[in-house]
Write an enzyme that holds these catalytic residues in place. Structure first.
Site, PDB file in Angstrom:
ATOM      1  N   GLY A  14       0.712  -1.504  -0.109  1.00  0.00           N
ATOM      2  CA  GLY A  14       0.124  -0.072   0.235  1.00  0.00           C
ATOM      3  C   GLY A  14       0.793   1.228   0.057  1.00  0.00           C
ATOM      4  O   GLY A  14       1.871   1.274   0.659  1.00  0.00           O
ATOM      5  N   ARG A  75       1.181  -5.050  -5.693  1.00  0.00           N
ATOM      6  CA  ARG A  75       1.341  -6.253  -4.622  1.00  0.00           C
ATOM      7  C   ARG A  75       1.770  -7.473  -5.697  1.00  0.00           C
ATOM      8  O   ARG A  75       0.888  -7.740  -6.588  1.00  0.00           O
ATOM      9  CB  ARG A  75       0.165  -6.677  -3.972  1.00  0.00           C
ATOM     10  CG  ARG A  75      -0.209  -5.451  -3.181  1.00  0.00           C
ATOM     11  CD  ARG A  75      -1.166  -5.916  -2.293  1.00  0.00           C
ATOM     12  NE  ARG A  75      -2.036  -4.853  -1.473  1.00  0.00           N
ATOM     13  CZ  ARG A  75      -1.665  -4.027  -0.232  1.00  0.00           C
ATOM     14  NH1 ARG A  75      -0.625  -4.294   0.198  1.00  0.00           N
ATOM     15  NH2 ARG A  75      -2.352  -2.981  -0.014  1.00  0.00           N
ATOM     16  N   ASP A 106       5.614  -4.986   6.164  1.00  0.00           N
ATOM     17  CA  ASP A 106       6.183  -6.302   6.057  1.00  0.00           C
ATOM     18  C   ASP A 106       6.354  -7.142   5.097  1.00  0.00           C
ATOM     19  O   ASP A 106       7.329  -8.007   4.826  1.00  0.00           O
ATOM     20  CB  ASP A 106       5.450  -7.074   7.232  1.00  0.00           C
ATOM     21  CG  ASP A 106       4.026  -7.064   7.178  1.00  0.00           C
ATOM     22  OD1 ASP A 106       3.342  -6.692   6.188  1.00  0.00           O
ATOM     23  OD2 ASP A 106       3.161  -7.805   7.962  1.00  0.00           O
ATOM     24  N   THR A 128       4.184   2.793   5.456  1.00  0.00           N
ATOM     25  CA  THR A 128       2.752   2.436   5.754  1.00  0.00           C
ATOM     26  C   THR A 128       1.998   3.205   6.710  1.00  0.00           C
ATOM     27  O   THR A 128       2.686   3.347   7.717  1.00  0.00           O
ATOM     28  CB  THR A 128       2.946   0.811   6.091  1.00  0.00           C
ATOM     29  OG1 THR A 128       1.377   0.568   6.355  1.00  0.00           O
ATOM     30  CG2 THR A 128       3.494   0.455   7.240  1.00  0.00           C
ATOM     31  N   ASP A 130      -0.294   2.050   8.366  1.00  0.00           N
ATOM     32  CA  ASP A 130      -0.698   1.683   9.435  1.00  0.00           C
ATOM     33  C   ASP A 130       0.043   1.680  10.785  1.00  0.00           C
ATOM     34  O   ASP A 130      -0.609   1.184  12.060  1.00  0.00           O
ATOM     35  CB  ASP A 130      -0.989  -0.100   9.143  1.00  0.00           C
ATOM     36  CG  ASP A 130      -1.836  -0.178   7.978  1.00  0.00           C
ATOM     37  OD1 ASP A 130      -3.081   0.635   7.536  1.00  0.00           O
ATOM     38  OD2 ASP A 130      -1.763  -1.325   7.129  1.00  0.00           O
ATOM     39  N   ASP A 132       2.216  -0.385  11.787  1.00  0.00           N
ATOM     40  CA  ASP A 132       1.691  -1.965  12.395  1.00  0.00           C
ATOM     41  C   ASP A 132       3.090  -2.703  12.078  1.00  0.00           C
ATOM     42  O   ASP A 132       3.030  -4.243  12.281  1.00  0.00           O
ATOM     43  CB  ASP A 132       0.744  -2.649  11.435  1.00  0.00           C
ATOM     44  CG  ASP A 132       0.986  -2.772   9.951  1.00  0.00           C
ATOM     45  OD1 ASP A 132       1.979  -2.217   9.382  1.00  0.00           O
ATOM     46  OD2 ASP A 132       0.301  -3.482   9.398  1.00  0.00           O
ATOM     47  N   ARG A 174      -5.824  -2.182   8.716  1.00  0.00           N
ATOM     48  CA  ARG A 174      -5.592  -3.346   8.501  1.00  0.00           C
ATOM     49  C   ARG A 174      -5.875  -4.169   9.848  1.00  0.00           C
ATOM     50  O   ARG A 174      -6.909  -3.497  10.406  1.00  0.00           O
ATOM     51  CB  ARG A 174      -4.135  -3.740   8.267  1.00  0.00           C
ATOM     52  CG  ARG A 174      -4.029  -4.921   7.468  1.00  0.00           C
ATOM     53  CD  ARG A 174      -2.668  -5.613   6.955  1.00  0.00           C
ATOM     54  NE  ARG A 174      -2.531  -4.775   5.730  1.00  0.00           N
ATOM     55  CZ  ARG A 174      -2.698  -4.742   4.551  1.00  0.00           C
ATOM     56  NH1 ARG A 174      -3.333  -6.059   4.320  1.00  0.00           N
ATOM     57  NH2 ARG A 174      -2.276  -4.324   3.496  1.00  0.00           N
TER      58      ARG A 174
HETATM   59  O1  F6P Z   1      -1.437  -1.361   4.663  1.00  0.00           O
HETATM   60  C1  F6P Z   1      -2.200  -0.016   4.028  1.00  0.00           C
HETATM   61  C2  F6P Z   1      -3.628  -0.325   3.818  1.00  0.00           C
HETATM   62  O2  F6P Z   1      -4.102   0.938   3.367  1.00  0.00           O
HETATM   63  C3  F6P Z   1      -4.593  -1.009   4.967  1.00  0.00           C
HETATM   64  O3  F6P Z   1      -4.839   0.216   6.004  1.00  0.00           O
HETATM   65  C4  F6P Z   1      -5.722  -1.552   4.508  1.00  0.00           C
HETATM   66  O4  F6P Z   1      -6.062  -2.589   5.252  1.00  0.00           O
HETATM   67  C5  F6P Z   1      -5.184  -1.950   2.971  1.00  0.00           C
HETATM   68  O5  F6P Z   1      -3.914  -1.540   2.918  1.00  0.00           O
HETATM   69  C6  F6P Z   1      -6.093  -1.885   1.784  1.00  0.00           C
HETATM   70  O6  F6P Z   1      -5.211  -2.324   0.853  1.00  0.00           O
HETATM   71  P1  F6P Z   1      -5.664  -1.967  -0.778  1.00  0.00           P
HETATM   72  O7  F6P Z   1      -5.170  -0.777  -1.230  1.00  0.00           O
HETATM   73  O8  F6P Z   1      -5.082  -2.910  -1.554  1.00  0.00           O
HETATM   74  O9  F6P Z   1      -7.250  -2.290  -0.785  1.00  0.00           O
END
Ligand code: F6P
Length: 362
Positions: A14, A75, A106, A128, A130, A132, A174
Site C-alpha cells: 500500500g 502487490r 512487512d 505504511t 498503518d 503496524d 488493517r
Molecule cells: O496497509 C495499508 C492499507 O491501506 C491498510 O490500512 C488497508 O487494510 C489496506 O492497505 C488496503 O489495501 P488495498 O489498497 O489493496 O485495498
C-alpha cells in the site's frame, strides 16, 4: 569493501504519504556520494520486468510535497516464486544495480530478505500508514493518515452537532488500531473500537445514553477496519456498520456510518512524515555505503536506527501471535528477550492510550 555503482529504489504494498520524500532522500544522498540511483516502477513487478528510470538529483525535485509514490506500487505474486525472484536478480545484474532500498511494510521486507539471501544487498525503509510494524515506533505515512482522519472527524462533528446525531466512522489500519485510537483521542471520540483490545459495546451504548441525558448532541465513535462481528449466518462482517445499527436501535439517536477507506491513504505528507522520511532515506544510503545489508531502518526511542530484517519480521510475528515452529531457533535468549520487550512496550502503549478514551469520555 564493495564499491556501489547503482542503487535501485522501489515502493511496494500500500502506498503511504511520505514515500516520495523517502525516494527523494535516497536519490539525492546517493547521487551526492557518487552512486547512481535508479527508480524501479511498480514495486517488485517492475524489478522482474526491468521497468527502470534514472533518479537524478533533479528527477526527484518537487516530489517532497506529494502523496502517493512516483514509483507506483503493486502487490506482486510472481515475485513470491523462485522464477520471479531469479528474473529480479537478473535485472539487477544486467543493469549494474548493486543494492536495493525497498520502501513499504512487512510484505515488502519479506521480499527484500529474499533478495538479500540471493546475494543482492537490501535495506528496508518502513512506509505504511498503518504503523503496524512492531519493531519500529513509527512508519512513514502514519502521521498524515491520522491527521486526515482527524480532519474528517472534525467535519463530521460539526454536522452531528447540528442534527443531534451519532456518527460511526470506520478507518483503515488493517489489523492494527493505531490510526483509529490516536485519531479518535485527538478528535474527542466517545469510544474507539480496535482489534487489539476487546470492545465493551454495552458500556459504550450506556455512555451514549448518558450523554444524551446530559443533552450532548454530536457524538463520534471510531472503529478500526480490523474489528469484525459475526452475522446470523456465521459470516465475519465489518463491525462499524453493525454498531451503527445497534446504537440507533438502542439509544434512539439517529446514527450514520462512514467508511473513510482509501481517503486515509492519500494527501500531502505532514512535516513529521517528510522529516522522518528524509532521515530514514539518508540512513538507508549510509548503511549501504557502510557495506551493510538485510537491515530495516526503524525508529527506536525516537531515534533513527537500523535492525536486522529477519529480527524485525520475527518480532512482528511474535506480537501478532503468528510465530511458526522454529521461528525463534536462530535467535539468542538475549534477542528473544529484546523481541518480548518490544512487544510488551507496544501493548502497554496501546493500553495506555485506550485508557485515555475512557478517562476523557463525557
Ligand atoms: O496497509 C495499508 C492499507 O491501506 C491498510 O490500512 C488497508 O487494510 C489496506 O492497505 C488496503 O489495501 P488495498 O489498497 O489493496 O485495498
Amino acid at each position: 569493501m564493495q564499491t556501489f555503482r547503482r542503487i535501485g529504489i522501489l515502493t511496494s504494498g500500500g502506498d503511504a504519504p511520505g514515500m516520495n520524500a523517502v525516494i527523494r532522500a535516497i536519490a539525492r544522498k546517493a547521487n551526492k556520494q557518487g552512486v547512481e540511483a535508479v527508480g524501479i516502477i511498480g514495486g517488485y513487478n517492475g524489478l522482474i520486468n526491468k521497468k527502470l528510470i534514472p533518479l537524478t538529483t533533479s528527477a526527484v525535485s518537487n516530489i517532497i510535497t506529494r502523496g502517493g509514490t512516483m514509483l507506483y506500487s503493486d502487490r506482486c505474486l510472481e515475485f513470491k516464486t523462485e522464477e520471479g525472484m531469479q528474473k529480479a536478480i537478473e535485472t539487477c545484474k544486467s543493469n549494474d544495480i548493486d543494492a536495493i532500498v525497498a520502501i513499504g511494510g512487512d510484505g515488502t521486507f519479506r521480499g527484500a530478505t529474499d533478495l538479500a539471501i540471493r546475494g543482492i544487498p537490501t535495506i528496508g525503509v518502513t512506509g505504511t500508514i498503518d504503523n503496524d510494524i512492531t519493531a519500529t515506533e513509527y512508519t512513514v505515512g502514519f502521521d498524515t493518515a491520522m491527521n486526515t482522519v482527524v480532519e474528517v472527524l472534525d467535519k463530521l462533528r460539526d454536522t452531528c452537532e447540528s442534527h443531534a446525531r451519532c456518527n460511526v466512522v470506520e478507518v483503515m489500519g488493517r489489523n492494527c488500531g493505531q490510526i483509529a485510537l490516536r485519531a479518535g483521542i485527538a478528535a474527542g471520540a466517545m469510544a474507539v473500537a480496535i482489534p487489539e483490545i476487546p470492545f465493551d459495546e454495552e458500556a459504550t451504548i450506556n455512555r451514549i445514553k448518558a450523554a444524551k441525558r446530559k443533552a450532548k448532541r454530536g457524538m463520534l465513535i471510531v472503529v478500526s477496519e480490523g474489528v469484525f462481528a459475526t452475522d446470523e449466518n456465521g459470516n465475519k462482517v465489518p463491525y462499524g456498520e453493525v454498531l451503527k445499527k445497534k446504537i440507533q436501535e438502542q439509544t434512539g439517536i439517529e446514527t450514520k456510518f462512514a467508511r473513510l477507506a482509501h481517503i486515509v491513504r492519500g494527501g500531502t505528507p505532514t512535516l513529521r512524515d517528510r522529516l522522518t522520511a528524509s532521515q530514514m532515506g539518508v540512513k538507508a544510503i549510509d548503511l549501504i555505503l557502510e557495506g551493510k545489508s538485510n537491515l530495516v531502518v526503524v525508529e527506536e526511542d525516537s531515534k533513527i536506527e537500523s535492525m536486522d530484517i529477519v529480527f524485525a519480521l520475527t518480532a512482528d510475528r511474535m506480537y501478532k501471535n503468528k510465530l511458526m515452529a522454529g521461528d525463534l531457533d536462530k535467535f539468542s535468549a538475549e534477542d528473544i528477550a529484546k523481541m518480548e520487550a518490544i512487544c510488551e512496550k507496544r501493548r502497554q502503549e496501546i493500553a495506555n492510550l485506550y485508557a485515555i478514551i475512557n478517562d476523557l469520555a463525557l
